[in-house]
Design a protein around this motif. Structure first.
Motif, PDB file in Angstrom:
ATOM      1  N   GLY A  72    -109.394   4.010 -13.138  1.00  0.00           N
ATOM      2  CA  GLY A  72    -110.087   2.868 -13.729  1.00  0.00           C
ATOM      3  C   GLY A  72    -109.311   2.240 -14.864  1.00  0.00           C
ATOM      4  O   GLY A  72    -109.306   1.012 -15.031  1.00  0.00           O
ATOM      5  N   THR A  73    -108.641   3.068 -15.674  1.00  0.00           N
ATOM      6  CA  THR A  73    -107.840   2.549 -16.777  1.00  0.00           C
ATOM      7  C   THR A  73    -106.718   1.667 -16.264  1.00  0.00           C
ATOM      8  O   THR A  73    -106.483   0.562 -16.778  1.00  0.00           O
ATOM      9  CB  THR A  73    -107.246   3.716 -17.594  1.00  0.00           C
ATOM     10  OG1 THR A  73    -108.306   4.517 -18.104  1.00  0.00           O
ATOM     11  CG2 THR A  73    -106.405   3.197 -18.747  1.00  0.00           C
ATOM     12  N   SER A  76    -107.860  -1.735 -15.044  1.00  0.00           N
ATOM     13  CA  SER A  76    -108.379  -2.643 -16.068  1.00  0.00           C
ATOM     14  C   SER A  76    -107.293  -3.183 -16.997  1.00  0.00           C
ATOM     15  O   SER A  76    -107.587  -3.990 -17.875  1.00  0.00           O
ATOM     16  CB  SER A  76    -109.461  -1.945 -16.893  1.00  0.00           C
ATOM     17  OG  SER A  76    -108.911  -0.875 -17.647  1.00  0.00           O
ATOM     18  N   HIS A  77    -106.048  -2.742 -16.815  1.00  0.00           N
ATOM     19  CA  HIS A  77    -104.949  -3.204 -17.662  1.00  0.00           C
ATOM     20  C   HIS A  77    -103.923  -3.968 -16.837  1.00  0.00           C
ATOM     21  O   HIS A  77    -103.626  -3.584 -15.704  1.00  0.00           O
ATOM     22  CB  HIS A  77    -104.254  -2.017 -18.334  1.00  0.00           C
ATOM     23  CG  HIS A  77    -104.992  -1.489 -19.523  1.00  0.00           C
ATOM     24  ND1 HIS A  77    -104.687  -1.853 -20.816  1.00  0.00           N
ATOM     25  CD2 HIS A  77    -106.033  -0.627 -19.610  1.00  0.00           C
ATOM     26  CE1 HIS A  77    -105.505  -1.233 -21.648  1.00  0.00           C
ATOM     27  NE2 HIS A  77    -106.335  -0.484 -20.948  1.00  0.00           N
ATOM     28  N   ASP A 112    -106.422   3.420 -24.807  1.00  0.00           N
ATOM     29  CA  ASP A 112    -107.425   3.499 -23.751  1.00  0.00           C
ATOM     30  C   ASP A 112    -107.250   4.785 -22.953  1.00  0.00           C
ATOM     31  O   ASP A 112    -108.235   5.470 -22.617  1.00  0.00           O
ATOM     32  CB  ASP A 112    -107.307   2.281 -22.839  1.00  0.00           C
ATOM     33  CG  ASP A 112    -108.542   2.074 -21.971  1.00  0.00           C
ATOM     34  OD1 ASP A 112    -109.509   2.841 -22.109  1.00  0.00           O
ATOM     35  OD2 ASP A 112    -108.547   1.124 -21.155  1.00  0.00           O
ATOM     36  N   GLY A 191    -103.566  -3.539 -12.924  1.00  0.00           N
ATOM     37  CA  GLY A 191    -104.422  -4.549 -12.346  1.00  0.00           C
ATOM     38  C   GLY A 191    -103.766  -5.875 -12.053  1.00  0.00           C
ATOM     39  O   GLY A 191    -104.136  -6.562 -11.109  1.00  0.00           O
TER      40      GLY A 191
END
Length: 205
Positions: A72-73, A76-77, A112, A191
């Motif tokens: 997920g990290t 999202s970046h 993060d 991402g």
């Protein structure tokens, strides 16, 4: 006989890896140092990485939650525009190449990553992020080779490249004698890509 063996463990860290052509640039710049300081313990080029969080020794059971959190990290970046630049050392013992480019984005990504690791219930030693790529270590009786090799990298400036994946890495999986070896446990694409100018530099905001 031990009826309750300790759980298997491995050393784990989260990192970025420069692309092969960027590493090749640095390897060419390092040829004089490799020839001039053969007593240093040089890292293999395939093991070069930029550590974002070193988690230490973890049981294998801690890995699945990390996979989900770090996937997920990464999603999202955006990808980061970075390059390898210059050289330096820590305590005259560890030789490194510096990192240049979107350092603000790099620090945000590292923060993060560390938040996500903590959310998985994993405690680890917090270290201030000093972005670098470790190249070699000196032996105990040598305090001059590393600073001299670092000075030889002062003018090095590699091309700009984009981070492709966030890597969860384990060292010496399946332990055994010999030097430390690293391998990906898993890696996830970021991402979005960052547009670059024709000269290879990241555009100004």
């Amino acid at each position: 006989m031990n009826d309750h063996p300790e759980p298997r463990t491995l050393r784990v860290f989260v990192a970025l890896a420069p692309p092969d052509d960027a590493k090749d640039e640095l390897a060419r710049a390092l040829r004089p140092a490799c020839a001039g300081y053969p007593g240093l313990r040089w890292n293999r080029i395939e093991d070069w990485h930029i550590t974002l969080a070193f988690l230490g020794e973890l049981p294998f059971t801690a890995v699945p939650p990390l996979r989900a959190a770090l996937a997920g990290t990464a999603a999202s970046h955006p990808a980061l525009a970075l390059r390898l630049k210059g050289g330096g050392h820590f305590d005259e013992r560890l030789l490194w190449s510096g990192i240049d480019g979107d350092l603000e984005g790099l620090h945000a990504l590292a923060a993060d990553v560390r938040d996500q690791v903590r959310s998985c219930g994993i405690a680890f030693r917090e270290r201030v992020l000093r972005p670098h790529l470790t190249l070699a270590r000196s032996r105990r009786d040598d305090s001059t080779s590393v600073p001299e090799a670092a000075a030889g990298l002062a003018d090095f400036a590699g091309r700009t490249w984009q981070t492709e994946r966030l890597h969860l890495v384990g060292s010496n999986i399946g332990r055994g004698p010999g030097p430390i070896r690293y391998r990906d446990i898993e890696a996830w694409r970021f991402g979005a890509a960052v547009a670059t100018r024709r000269d290879g530099a990241a555009p100004r905001p």
